[in-house]
Design an enzyme around this catalytic site. Structure first.
Site, PDB file in Angstrom:
ATOM      1  N   ASP A   1      -1.978  -1.455   9.957  1.00  0.00           N
ATOM      2  CA  ASP A   1      -1.983  -1.668   8.395  1.00  0.00           C
ATOM      3  C   ASP A   1      -2.702  -2.904   8.221  1.00  0.00           C
ATOM      4  O   ASP A   1      -2.816  -3.238   6.654  1.00  0.00           O
ATOM      5  CB  ASP A   1      -0.506  -1.352   7.618  1.00  0.00           C
ATOM      6  CG  ASP A   1      -0.090   0.095   7.825  1.00  0.00           C
ATOM      7  OD1 ASP A   1      -1.003   1.011   7.987  1.00  0.00           O
ATOM      8  OD2 ASP A   1       1.046   0.387   7.861  1.00  0.00           O
TER       9      ASP A   1
ATOM     10  N   LYS B   1       0.911  -1.169   0.101  1.00  0.00           N
ATOM     11  CA  LYS B   1      -0.023  -0.009   0.123  1.00  0.00           C
ATOM     12  C   LYS B   1       0.990   1.069   0.017  1.00  0.00           C
ATOM     13  O   LYS B   1       1.996   1.212   0.520  1.00  0.00           O
ATOM     14  CB  LYS B   1      -0.901   0.187   1.280  1.00  0.00           C
ATOM     15  CG  LYS B   1      -0.181   0.280   2.534  1.00  0.00           C
ATOM     16  CD  LYS B   1       0.098   1.181   3.116  1.00  0.00           C
ATOM     17  CE  LYS B   1       0.889   1.429   4.529  1.00  0.00           C
ATOM     18  NZ  LYS B   1       1.656   2.811   4.707  1.00  0.00           N
TER      19      LYS B   1
HETATM   20  O1  C5P Z   1       0.095  -1.067  14.665  1.00  0.00           O
HETATM   21  P1  C5P Z   1       1.666  -1.240  14.298  1.00  0.00           P
HETATM   22  O2  C5P Z   1       2.174  -2.376  15.114  1.00  0.00           O
HETATM   23  O3  C5P Z   1       2.033  -1.422  12.931  1.00  0.00           O
HETATM   24  O4  C5P Z   1       2.207   0.288  14.769  1.00  0.00           O
HETATM   25  C1  C5P Z   1       3.748   0.282  14.620  1.00  0.00           C
HETATM   26  C2  C5P Z   1       3.894   1.515  15.768  1.00  0.00           C
HETATM   27  O5  C5P Z   1       3.714   2.646  14.894  1.00  0.00           O
HETATM   28  C3  C5P Z   1       3.002   1.599  16.885  1.00  0.00           C
HETATM   29  O6  C5P Z   1       3.886   1.012  17.931  1.00  0.00           O
HETATM   30  C4  C5P Z   1       3.236   3.181  17.208  1.00  0.00           C
HETATM   31  O7  C5P Z   1       4.678   3.653  17.686  1.00  0.00           O
HETATM   32  C5  C5P Z   1       3.370   3.623  15.645  1.00  0.00           C
HETATM   33  N1  C5P Z   1       2.054   4.030  15.145  1.00  0.00           N
HETATM   34  C6  C5P Z   1       1.209   5.379  15.667  1.00  0.00           C
HETATM   35  N2  C5P Z   1       0.015   5.373  15.224  1.00  0.00           N
HETATM   36  C7  C5P Z   1      -0.621   4.925  14.534  1.00  0.00           C
HETATM   37  C8  C5P Z   1      -0.201   3.528  13.986  1.00  0.00           C
HETATM   38  C9  C5P Z   1       1.182   3.156  14.325  1.00  0.00           C
HETATM   39  O8  C5P Z   1       1.994   5.896  16.459  1.00  0.00           O
HETATM   40  N3  C5P Z   1      -1.844   5.003  13.892  1.00  0.00           N
END
Ligand code: C5P
Length: 320
Positions: free
Chosen positions: A159, A29
């Site tokens: 994602d 994406k």
């Molecule tokens: O959800 P995911 O594990 O992919 O997110 C990785 C990191 O990216 C999170 O731990 C956070 O630090 C950051 N993040 C964020 N806000 C979001 C998505 C991700 O701060 N909406």
């Protein structure tokens, strides 16, 4: 007499669905708009984003294995960078294992074939998680509805639900609350892939360090361009609030963006948390010219051409 060690093992017994192998293709994406609001108490930033799936695909091949035998192998683009402990395909299988009831622990061998860059801001790891969720739920004949899959996906990462859905979609909350969009036209992208990845939490942290959060309002120009098929309009409207943070961490990305624009791109934007830069071209041949021009750039290891939107994770070759 054949020694017992050489006797071929009995193949694992299929579930009621009868499948022994499920192959799922899943896209990368880019975010056409990534509007980042304040950090919530859950440790995630509130987002308003437009996700767009492009034709750069990973594949996950799930083969039924003996009870309790769950493992993953990763091949292709950046495979050596994927760590088993954080591998989202493996975590997806483990999540299903704990959420559903099995008479015996289920088994699966997952083979991940990567084309999506690792740590590139194109949700490659999330794509593998989405594909593995779908593949294992089919292989193990689980009664998962599309909504169940989306809920499980959001537990794996912000994602992952969009990787299941594909197409173009508005994302809210931490990125997991999705509304699919009807769009017009096909968009030609050139993706400038950097030598080394960037960590998403580090980029979000830098975003916070750089100052006041923006707001989560998606620019109306982006919505209008996508729904009317206005390619130059979309080029002008591309927006990523994480871009300044990614450039602060990797100053050369600013130079990459400039060189794509001077080589004729209709727009350019850092993809997600970077460091991949996505450039929009007016046609397939314009994308080919742009791709050649970008390869001259000293910081660009590789370029890939892709079109969007494309469907999300889909099984395409399953067998018994
Ligand atoms: O959800 P995911 O594990 O992919 O997110 C990785 C990191 O990216 C999170 O731990 C956070 O630090 C950051 N993040 C964020 N806000 C979001 C998505 C991700 O701060 N909406």
């Amino acid at each position: 007499m054949v020694p017992s060690a050489m006797t071929p093992a009995e193949p694992p017994t299929p579930y009621a669905g009868g499948l022994t192998r499920v192959r799922v293709r899943v896209p990368a994406k880019i975010n056409l708009a990534l509007c980042v609001g304040p950090l919530g108490e859950d440790g995630y930033h509130r987002l308003g984003t437009v996700f767009h799936a492009v034709s750069l695909f990973d594949e996950v091949i799930a083969t039924l294995a003996h009870p309790g035998d769950v493992r993953v192998t990763v091949k292709g683009e950046g495979a050596h960078l994927v760590d088993d402990a954080t591998n989202l395909a493996l975590r997806a299988a483990r999540l299903l294992e704990v959420r559903y009831e099995f008479d015996e622990d289920p088994g699966v061998h997952l083979e991940v074939r990567k084309q999506i860059p690792v740590g590139g801001g194109m949700a490659g790891g999330s794509a593998d998680g989405a594909a593995a969720l779908l593949a294992c739920s089919m292989l193990w004949d689980l009664d998962t509805s599309p909504d169940d899959l989306l809920d499980l996906a959001s537990e794996l990462g912000s994602d992952v639900p969009f990787a299941l859905m594909g197409g173009s979609a508005i994302g809210r909350g931490r990125g997991t609350e999705l509304v699919p969009m009807i769009t017009r036209g096909t968009y030609h992208w050139v993706l400038a892939i950097a030598e080394e990845g960037l960590s998403t939490p580090v980029v979000f942290q830098r975003f916070d360090d750089l100052g006041a959060p923006g707001n989560t309002t998606i620019p109306p120009e982006v919505m209008e361009a996508l729904t009317t098929g206005d390619v130059p309009g979309l080029g002008k409207g591309l927006r990523n609030d994480l871009q300044a943070a990614a450039i602060d961490l990797r100053p050369e990305l600013g130079e990459v963006l400039e060189s794509g624009m001077s080589a004729g791109a209709l727009g350019g934007v850092v993809s997600g948390s970077g460091p991949t830069v996505a450039f929009l071209a007016g046609s397939e041949s314009a994308a080919m010219d742009l791709s050649r021009a970008l390869l001259e750039h000293r910081f660009i290891r590789e370029t890939r051409r892709a079109v969007g939107p494309v469907p999300g994770a889909r099984p395409y070759n399953c067998g018994s």
